[in-house]
Design an enzyme around this catalytic site. Structure first.
Site, PDB file in Angstrom:
ATOM      1  N   ARG A  26      23.136   1.351  -9.882  1.00 17.84           N
ATOM      2  CA  ARG A  26      24.632   0.475  -9.997  1.00 17.84           C
ATOM      3  C   ARG A  26      25.106  -0.856 -10.130  1.00 17.84           C
ATOM      4  O   ARG A  26      26.019  -0.894 -11.089  1.00 17.84           O
ATOM      5  CB  ARG A  26      25.411   1.030  -8.394  1.00 17.84           C
ATOM      6  CG  ARG A  26      27.136   0.718  -8.491  1.00 17.84           C
ATOM      7  CD  ARG A  26      27.749   1.718  -7.389  1.00 17.84           C
ATOM      8  NE  ARG A  26      29.106   1.584  -7.621  1.00 17.84           N
ATOM      9  CZ  ARG A  26      29.720   1.364  -6.912  1.00 17.84           C
ATOM     10  NH1 ARG A  26      29.100   0.916  -5.836  1.00 17.84           N
ATOM     11  NH2 ARG A  26      31.145   1.040  -7.052  1.00 17.84           N
TER      12      ARG A  26
ATOM     13  N   ILE B 164      35.116   0.886 -10.987  1.00 15.89           N
ATOM     14  CA  ILE B 164      34.490   1.687 -10.925  1.00 15.89           C
ATOM     15  C   ILE B 164      34.245   2.317  -9.365  1.00 15.89           C
ATOM     16  O   ILE B 164      34.704   2.058  -8.406  1.00 15.89           O
ATOM     17  CB  ILE B 164      32.947   0.777 -10.924  1.00 15.89           C
ATOM     18  CG1 ILE B 164      31.282   2.065 -10.520  1.00 15.89           C
ATOM     19  CG2 ILE B 164      32.401   0.080  -9.829  1.00 15.89           C
ATOM     20  CD1 ILE B 164      30.361   1.697 -10.858  1.00 15.89           C
ATOM     21  N   SER B 165      34.285   3.806  -9.640  1.00 17.97           N
ATOM     22  CA  SER B 165      34.500   4.822  -8.990  1.00 17.97           C
ATOM     23  C   SER B 165      33.439   4.526  -6.977  1.00 17.97           C
ATOM     24  O   SER B 165      32.225   3.615  -7.718  1.00 17.97           O
ATOM     25  CB  SER B 165      34.681   6.368  -8.676  1.00 17.97           C
ATOM     26  OG  SER B 165      35.496   6.557 -10.173  1.00 17.97           O
ATOM     27  N   GLN B 166      33.722   4.577  -6.431  1.00 11.05           N
ATOM     28  CA  GLN B 166      33.234   4.667  -4.766  1.00 11.05           C
ATOM     29  C   GLN B 166      31.848   5.450  -4.858  1.00 11.05           C
ATOM     30  O   GLN B 166      31.820   6.574  -5.988  1.00 11.05           O
ATOM     31  CB  GLN B 166      33.053   4.578  -3.777  1.00 11.05           C
ATOM     32  CG  GLN B 166      33.602   6.497  -3.564  1.00 11.05           C
ATOM     33  CD  GLN B 166      34.643   6.245  -2.089  1.00 11.05           C
ATOM     34  OE1 GLN B 166      35.949   6.547  -2.262  1.00 11.05           O
ATOM     35  NE2 GLN B 166      33.958   6.073  -0.559  1.00 11.05           N
TER      36      GLN B 166
END
Length: 232
Positions: free
Chosen positions: A56, A82-84
């Site tokens: 990530r 950017i999503s968790q």
């Protein structure tokens, strides 16, 4: 893990797996999966494996790499995030990916969700409305070896009709209602997962298209996503 990926063909993210096994963030990534994903109920072993393997920190701006494995969204510019990690894992589990599936993603962002999916399915088609994000994600995914991802800059509300139908569709930004064209492009027997609604009252929706074309819809809980932008 590498031999399994090679058996699936196209070297799905092999370079990324090499980087993941040698980078200084490996302990943080393992902790993220164990405490923020697995402990919160994600049980699919393949999803957990891929979340452990996907770097990530290479999908966020350099200044934010130290925060890459915290369980929260991060800004990637252009009013996008950017999503968790937990939400990425949950949505991936909810679409129930299979190696034979062709998946449409709406909202490429940095390319992280596409990278996760690419290791679980045969082909990912992903649409990003912001030209700069589409180009950056295309370059990052290619550099890391995710060669079964095709990135297009365009309007996600229109889907990708020439590549349809799709076995799975996933949205990473929230429309007020699921676009009818995306439902049309979902294969019978397919599944769509999307955040839906206006802030702060959004829900994560799972839609199944039955063999007769009828739809079954259920909620998987409350979420907070950036709005899905239509094309001009």
């Amino acid at each position: 893990m590498l031999p399994r990926l090679w058996r699936r063909g196209a070297g799905l993210g092999c370079l990324a797996l090499v980087l993941a096994s040698a980078d200084p963030f490996s302990a943080a990534r393992e902790r993220m999966v164990r405490l923020d994903i697995e402990a919160r109920g994600v049980r699919n072993g393949e999803v957990l494996r891929v979340m452990r393997a996907t770097p990530r920190h290479l999908f966020v701006p350099p200044a934010l790499q130290a925060e890459a494995y915290a369980d929260r969204p991060l800004s990637i510019g252009f009013s996008a995030t950017i999503s968790q990690p937990y939400i990425v894992a949950l949505m991936t589990e909810l679409i129930e990916p299979s190696p034979a599936h062709r998946v449409l993603e709406v909202g490429t962002g940095s390319g992280y969700q596409a990278a996760v999916l690419a290791q679980l399915v045969t082909q990912v088609y992903t649409i990003e409305i912001v030209p700069e994000l589409a180009q950056s994600a295309r370059e990052t995914l290619a550099r890391l070896g995710y060669h079964n991802v095709t990135v297009r800059q365009g309007d996600g509300y229109q889907g990708w009709p020439e590549a349809a139908p799709f076995d799975r569709i996933i949205l990473t930004a929230a429309p007020l209602a699921i676009p009818p064209k995306l439902i049309d492009q979902l294969q019978r027997g397919g599944r769509l997962v999307a955040p839906v609604g206006e802030l702060p009252h959004q829900e994560l929706v799972v839609v199944e298209k039955k063999a007769d074309g009828s739809l079954r819809r259920r909620s998987a809980g409350a979420v907070l996503f950036v709005p899905m932008r239509p094309g001009v």
